[in-house]
Scaffold this motif. Structure first.
Motif, PDB file in Angstrom:
ATOM      1  N   ARG A  97       0.826  -1.195   0.000  1.00 40.87           N
ATOM      2  CA  ARG A  97       0.000   0.000   0.000  1.00 40.87           C
ATOM      3  C   ARG A  97       0.869   1.257   0.000  1.00 40.87           C
ATOM      4  O   ARG A  97       0.594   2.215  -0.719  1.00 40.87           O
ATOM      5  CB  ARG A  97      -0.914   0.013   1.216  1.00 40.87           C
ATOM      6  CG  ARG A  97      -1.828   1.228   1.214  1.00 40.87           C
ATOM      7  CD  ARG A  97      -2.718   1.378   2.398  1.00 40.87           C
ATOM      8  NE  ARG A  97      -2.916   0.181   3.165  1.00 40.87           N
ATOM      9  CZ  ARG A  97      -3.549   0.179   4.330  1.00 40.87           C
ATOM     10  NH1 ARG A  97      -4.036   1.280   4.832  1.00 40.87           N
ATOM     11  NH2 ARG A  97      -3.713  -0.930   5.009  1.00 40.87           N
ATOM     12  N   HIS A  98       1.951   1.239   0.784  1.00 42.56           N
ATOM     13  CA  HIS A  98       2.873   2.371   0.828  1.00 42.56           C
ATOM     14  C   HIS A  98       3.508   2.601  -0.548  1.00 42.56           C
ATOM     15  O   HIS A  98       3.600   3.737  -1.019  1.00 42.56           O
ATOM     16  CB  HIS A  98       3.950   2.116   1.883  1.00 42.56           C
ATOM     17  CG  HIS A  98       5.004   3.153   1.964  1.00 42.56           C
ATOM     18  ND1 HIS A  98       4.757   4.436   2.415  1.00 42.56           N
ATOM     19  CD2 HIS A  98       6.316   3.115   1.647  1.00 42.56           C
ATOM     20  CE1 HIS A  98       5.874   5.124   2.364  1.00 42.56           C
ATOM     21  NE2 HIS A  98       6.829   4.348   1.906  1.00 42.56           N
ATOM     22  N   MET A  99       3.921   1.509  -1.201  1.00 42.59           N
ATOM     23  CA  MET A  99       4.521   1.616  -2.527  1.00 42.59           C
ATOM     24  C   MET A  99       3.545   2.217  -3.528  1.00 42.59           C
ATOM     25  O   MET A  99       3.900   3.097  -4.314  1.00 42.59           O
ATOM     26  CB  MET A  99       4.977   0.241  -3.021  1.00 42.59           C
ATOM     27  CG  MET A  99       5.597   0.273  -4.407  1.00 42.59           C
ATOM     28  SD  MET A  99       5.545  -1.295  -5.290  1.00 42.59           S
ATOM     29  CE  MET A  99       3.836  -1.435  -5.701  1.00 42.59           C
ATOM     30  N   LEU A 100       2.300   1.770  -3.487  1.00 43.32           N
ATOM     31  CA  LEU A 100       1.305   2.273  -4.426  1.00 43.32           C
ATOM     32  C   LEU A 100       0.996   3.749  -4.183  1.00 43.32           C
ATOM     33  O   LEU A 100       0.796   4.509  -5.132  1.00 43.32           O
ATOM     34  CB  LEU A 100       0.034   1.432  -4.350  1.00 43.32           C
ATOM     35  CG  LEU A 100       0.175   0.009  -4.887  1.00 43.32           C
ATOM     36  CD1 LEU A 100      -1.088  -0.790  -4.613  1.00 43.32           C
ATOM     37  CD2 LEU A 100       0.505   0.016  -6.360  1.00 43.32           C
ATOM     38  N   LYS A 101       0.981   4.173  -2.911  1.00 46.67           N
ATOM     39  CA  LYS A 101       0.770   5.592  -2.607  1.00 46.67           C
ATOM     40  C   LYS A 101       1.925   6.433  -3.130  1.00 46.67           C
ATOM     41  O   LYS A 101       1.714   7.506  -3.708  1.00 46.67           O
ATOM     42  CB  LYS A 101       0.613   5.799  -1.105  1.00 46.67           C
ATOM     43  CG  LYS A 101      -0.722   5.384  -0.573  1.00 46.67           C
ATOM     44  CD  LYS A 101      -0.811   5.657   0.916  1.00 46.67           C
ATOM     45  CE  LYS A 101      -2.145   5.225   1.468  1.00 46.67           C
ATOM     46  NZ  LYS A 101      -2.247   5.492   2.915  1.00 46.67           N
ATOM     47  N   LEU A 102       3.159   5.961  -2.935  1.00 42.65           N
ATOM     48  CA  LEU A 102       4.318   6.687  -3.436  1.00 42.65           C
ATOM     49  C   LEU A 102       4.289   6.786  -4.958  1.00 42.65           C
ATOM     50  O   LEU A 102       4.545   7.848  -5.532  1.00 42.65           O
ATOM     51  CB  LEU A 102       5.616   6.007  -3.000  1.00 42.65           C
ATOM     52  CG  LEU A 102       6.014   6.144  -1.541  1.00 42.65           C
ATOM     53  CD1 LEU A 102       7.235   5.285  -1.253  1.00 42.65           C
ATOM     54  CD2 LEU A 102       6.290   7.586  -1.200  1.00 42.65           C
ATOM     55  N   SER A 159      11.000  -3.100  -4.394  1.00 42.38           N
ATOM     56  CA  SER A 159      12.011  -2.258  -5.041  1.00 42.38           C
ATOM     57  C   SER A 159      12.594  -2.966  -6.262  1.00 42.38           C
ATOM     58  O   SER A 159      12.781  -2.355  -7.313  1.00 42.38           O
ATOM     59  CB  SER A 159      13.116  -1.892  -4.055  1.00 42.38           C
ATOM     60  OG  SER A 159      13.800  -3.045  -3.616  1.00 42.38           O
ATOM     61  N   GLU A 160      12.872  -4.254  -6.131  1.00 40.28           N
ATOM     62  CA  GLU A 160      13.421  -5.012  -7.252  1.00 40.28           C
ATOM     63  C   GLU A 160      12.447  -5.028  -8.429  1.00 40.28           C
ATOM     64  O   GLU A 160      12.846  -4.839  -9.581  1.00 40.28           O
ATOM     65  CB  GLU A 160      13.727  -6.443  -6.825  1.00 40.28           C
ATOM     66  CG  GLU A 160      14.860  -6.546  -5.833  1.00 40.28           C
ATOM     67  CD  GLU A 160      15.067  -7.963  -5.348  1.00 40.28           C
ATOM     68  OE1 GLU A 160      14.194  -8.829  -5.605  1.00 40.28           O
ATOM     69  OE2 GLU A 160      16.091  -8.201  -4.702  1.00 40.28           O
ATOM     70  N   PHE A 204       8.618   4.824 -11.723  1.00 37.60           N
ATOM     71  CA  PHE A 204       8.932   3.500 -11.201  1.00 37.60           C
ATOM     72  C   PHE A 204      10.322   3.477 -10.583  1.00 37.60           C
ATOM     73  O   PHE A 204      10.523   2.901  -9.517  1.00 37.60           O
ATOM     74  CB  PHE A 204       8.825   2.452 -12.317  1.00 37.60           C
ATOM     75  CG  PHE A 204       7.462   1.853 -12.474  1.00 37.60           C
ATOM     76  CD1 PHE A 204       6.343   2.660 -12.618  1.00 37.60           C
ATOM     77  CD2 PHE A 204       7.297   0.491 -12.495  1.00 37.60           C
ATOM     78  CE1 PHE A 204       5.080   2.110 -12.772  1.00 37.60           C
ATOM     79  CE2 PHE A 204       6.045  -0.075 -12.656  1.00 37.60           C
ATOM     80  CZ  PHE A 204       4.931   0.733 -12.792  1.00 37.60           C
ATOM     81  N   ALA A 205      11.300   4.080 -11.243  1.00 40.47           N
ATOM     82  CA  ALA A 205      12.672   4.073 -10.738  1.00 40.47           C
ATOM     83  C   ALA A 205      12.768   4.844  -9.428  1.00 40.47           C
ATOM     84  O   ALA A 205      13.407   4.386  -8.472  1.00 40.47           O
ATOM     85  CB  ALA A 205      13.617   4.659 -11.782  1.00 40.47           C
ATOM     86  N   ARG A 206      12.167   6.018  -9.355  1.00 43.03           N
ATOM     87  CA  ARG A 206      12.219   6.811  -8.113  1.00 43.03           C
ATOM     88  C   ARG A 206      11.538   6.085  -6.964  1.00 43.03           C
ATOM     89  O   ARG A 206      12.053   6.056  -5.848  1.00 43.03           O
ATOM     90  CB  ARG A 206      11.536   8.164  -8.322  1.00 43.03           C
ATOM     91  CG  ARG A 206      12.364   9.146  -9.067  1.00 43.03           C
ATOM     92  CD  ARG A 206      11.648  10.474  -9.100  1.00 43.03           C
ATOM     93  NE  ARG A 206      12.373  11.433  -9.919  1.00 43.03           N
ATOM     94  CZ  ARG A 206      11.928  12.636 -10.195  1.00 43.03           C
ATOM     95  NH1 ARG A 206      10.763  13.044  -9.728  1.00 43.03           N
ATOM     96  NH2 ARG A 206      12.638  13.441 -10.941  1.00 43.03           N
ATOM     97  N   THR A 207      10.383   5.510  -7.240  1.00 46.92           N
ATOM     98  CA  THR A 207       9.671   4.781  -6.196  1.00 46.92           C
ATOM     99  C   THR A 207      10.446   3.534  -5.799  1.00 46.92           C
ATOM    100  O   THR A 207      10.507   3.194  -4.609  1.00 46.92           O
ATOM    101  CB  THR A 207       8.258   4.412  -6.675  1.00 46.92           C
ATOM    102  OG1 THR A 207       7.580   5.598  -7.097  1.00 46.92           O
ATOM    103  CG2 THR A 207       7.461   3.752  -5.576  1.00 46.92           C
ATOM    104  N   GLY A 208      11.067   2.872  -6.760  1.00 44.06           N
ATOM    105  CA  GLY A 208      11.854   1.678  -6.468  1.00 44.06           C
ATOM    106  C   GLY A 208      13.029   1.948  -5.558  1.00 44.06           C
ATOM    107  O   GLY A 208      13.449   1.082  -4.795  1.00 44.06           O
TER     108      GLY A 208
END
Length: 82
Positions: free
Chosen positions: A36-41, A69-70, A57-61
């Motif tokens: 959920r945190h990843m999707l919000k970011l 992240s991978e 995608f790269a910044r969030t990763g």
């Protein structure tokens, strides 16, 4: 005495299995919260920063934990390749 030993073994075995199942569920909740945190970011990166998808995608990763992240960094690389 033998019945008591049998009862204790069964009880402890069931308690151990329950504890292991509970730990598995706890880890699942942690992963879902990270997702959920990843999707919000990712959403805020796309909406607010108006980043292109590979860049978002790269910044969030770079900001989230493994295994997300991978996945994001791999997807960003694939999008940049075409």
């Amino acid at each position: 005495m033998l019945r008591l030993a049998g009862f204790l073994l069964i009880f402890l075995g069931c308690a151990g299995m329950g504890a292991a199942a509970g730990e598995g569920l706890r880890l699942r909740v942690v992963r879902l919260e990270e997702l959920r945190h990843m999707l919000k970011l990712l959403s805020s990166e796309i909406r607010c920063a108006h980043s292109a998808l590979p860049e978002a995608f790269a910044r969030t990763g770079r900001r989230v934990k493994r295994p997300f992240s991978e996945f994001l960094l791999y997807a960003a690389g694939r999008m940049e390749q075409g």
